[in-house]
Design an enzyme around this catalytic site. Structure first.
Site, PDB file in Angstrom:
ATOM      1  N   LYS A 116      -3.317   9.465  -6.795  1.00 16.34           N
ATOM      2  CA  LYS A 116      -3.929   8.949  -8.021  1.00 16.34           C
ATOM      3  C   LYS A 116      -2.900   8.086  -8.727  1.00 16.34           C
ATOM      4  O   LYS A 116      -1.701   8.272  -8.559  1.00 16.34           O
ATOM      5  CB  LYS A 116      -4.320  10.102  -8.950  1.00 16.34           C
ATOM      6  CG  LYS A 116      -5.375   9.721  -9.970  1.00 16.34           C
ATOM      7  CD  LYS A 116      -6.762   9.834  -9.364  1.00 16.34           C
ATOM      8  CE  LYS A 116      -7.856   9.509 -10.344  1.00 16.34           C
ATOM      9  NZ  LYS A 116      -9.159   9.952  -9.838  1.00 16.34           N
TER      10      LYS A 116
HETATM   11  N1  GLU Z   1     -11.821   7.683  -8.823  1.00 17.71           N
HETATM   12  C1  GLU Z   1     -12.802   8.299  -7.984  1.00 17.71           C
HETATM   13  C2  GLU Z   1     -12.576   9.784  -7.926  1.00 17.71           C
HETATM   14  O1  GLU Z   1     -12.003  10.369  -8.822  1.00 17.71           O
HETATM   15  C3  GLU Z   1     -12.894   7.640  -6.603  1.00 17.71           C
HETATM   16  C4  GLU Z   1     -11.643   7.665  -5.793  1.00 17.71           C
HETATM   17  C5  GLU Z   1     -11.713   6.827  -4.519  1.00 17.71           C
HETATM   18  O2  GLU Z   1     -12.757   6.265  -4.213  1.00 17.71           O
HETATM   19  O3  GLU Z   1     -10.678   6.750  -3.858  1.00 17.71           O
HETATM   20  O4  GLU Z   1     -13.027  10.458  -7.036  1.00 17.71           O
END
Ligand code: GLU
Length: 426
Positions: A116
């Protein structure tokens, strides 16, 4: 200002997002059998990058923003997870969000670890040009970590297809080749996937419908209260509305709307898409933000930020199913209160996994340069979500645990088995 020590080095009574994640890992540990040997691997990130992002502002001054990218775990594959732009982003939060990505990706079986990123910035205060320069410089600083086979960012809170396009372009320029697979959630014209924009909200609905069936709740006429009306909450609202449910309350940063007969969701979506504040929509009554938690519903769908359902409001919540569109919206104490009150919580690592699932499809399509139809994508998404739900529900029943602990049991087994097979180097 730098966030203080990484939270895993802080006292364990720190209830920040990383503290919540750690408690969830502690709760699953007794169920992991011999794999407990490896569980400490989940209690710390693999690597953390903190970057300074200097940006030339429109007035000629230079502003400095703090950015992060955390690789929580890569046992099952490359890092994967979104990028968040928010004024309250902290390292603790990004670490927790990365941990939840590790668990989420394993829970639905997509071949990724967890990562993240984020920048501590309120993007509403930036011009278009400032936002582009911020994104490009941040991407350049991340160059050492990201790549189609290493770590693949995606949208999250306050980031979108345009930001993914700038990230893809910046990375590609630095690499000297166009590398569409470095990020997902891109525009269709740059290797994006049909269905990606709606995928998280659609997945929330699909899993909610499966849970409703088990709980004997008919979707037609069901009452839905949604916190957050962005990409996740807005799409979930549309899906529930199309299934005949009534969206009786919606809350976002502008305020809270209540309508016991059901809000006009298509009109509200158009209103917000035109850049108008949700709370000024004329259909429905404006109620105090705190009263949102008193609204009687069949589904409560937190789709905004972490730690919204806590010790303080959990005793008041009047719903049957909490469907977590957001990451980490419910604290462990609130989980216990809701469970004692007979309210089912469908956890984030399952409920909102539709986004990363279609991110996976996008990444596969980019590698093969062969693009699928929207029907194909939606059908595959629905199948993955439904097939992920069933063993989690069955584990919850057979081991007499919450859906969250069940999801963590199955996911952590997958992650730690991979860890064990890879072995420790050296
Ligand atoms: N931000 C989204 C989540 O929290 C998608 C993450 C992604 O597609 O890599 O799952």
């Amino acid at each position: 200002m730098l966030d203080p020590l990484p939270s895993y080095l802080r006292p364990s009574n720190d209830a920040g997002p990383w503290g919540v994640y750690m408690q969830q890992i502690d709760r699953v540990t007794p169920y992991l059998g011999e794999l407990t040997y490896w569980v400490d691997t989940l209690k710390r990130p693999k690597r953390v990058l903190i970057v300074d992002v200097p940006v030339k502002m429109d007035d000629g001054t230079v502003a400095h923003f703090e950015g992060y990218r955390v690789h929580h775990n890569t046992s099952r594959g490359p890092g994967k997870g979104g990028i968040r732009f928010h004024q309250d982003v902290t390292l603790s939060e990004v670490m927790a969000l990365a941990g939840w990505m590790t668990v989420k990706n394993a829970a639905v079986g997509v071949p990724y670890g967890g990562a993240k990123g984020g920048i501590r910035v309120d993007p509403r205060t930036l011009s278009h040009g400032e936002l582009e320069r911020l994104t490009r410089r941040y991407t350049s600083e991340l160059n050492v970590l990201i790549g189609p086979d290493k770590d693949i960012p995606a949208p999250d809170v306050n980031t979108n297809e345009q930001i993914m396009a700038w990230m893809m372009d910046t990375y590609s320029i630095n690499q000297g080749r166009t590398a569409t697979g470095v990020v997902t959630g891109k525009p269709l014209s740059l290797g994006g996937s049909l269905g990606r924009r709606d995928a998280t909200g659609r997945g929330v609905f699909v899993v909610g419908a499966a849970a409703a069936k088990d709980a004997g709740i008919a979707l037609d006429g069901a009452r839905v209260a949604i916190q957050g009306f962005g990409n996740v909450g807005g799409t979930a609202a549309r899906c529930f509305h199309e299934a005949g449910a009534r969206v009786v309350a919606v809350q976002d940063v502008s305020g809270t709307l209540f309508h016991p007969g059901g809000l006009n969701v298509p009109a509200l979506l158009a209103w917000v898409a035109a850049g108008r504040p949700l709370a000024e929509f004329r259909d429905g009554e404006r109620i105090p933000d705190d009263s949102f938690w008193d609204v009687q519903s069949d589904f409560l769908v937190p789709s905004a930020l972490e730690q919204q359902i806590t010790l303080h409001n959990a005793p008041r919540i009047r719903t049957r199913i909490v469907l977590e569109g957001a990451n980490g919206p419910t604290t462990p104490e609130a989980d216990d209160i809701l469970a004692a009150r007979g309210i089912q919580v469908v956890p984030d690592v399952l409920a909102n996994a539709g986004g990363v699932t279609v991110s996976y499809f996008e990444w596969v399509q980019d590698f093969s340069s062969f693009f699928w139809s929207e029907e194909e994508i939606n059908a595959r998404l629905d199948r993955i979500m439904e097939e992920a739900y069933v063993p989690i529900r069955d584990t919850a029943r057979s081991r007499q645990v919450s859906l969250r602990t069940a999801a963590f049991i199955l996911a952590c087994e997958r992650i730690l088995k991979a860890r064990e097979m890879r072995g420790l180097y050296p």
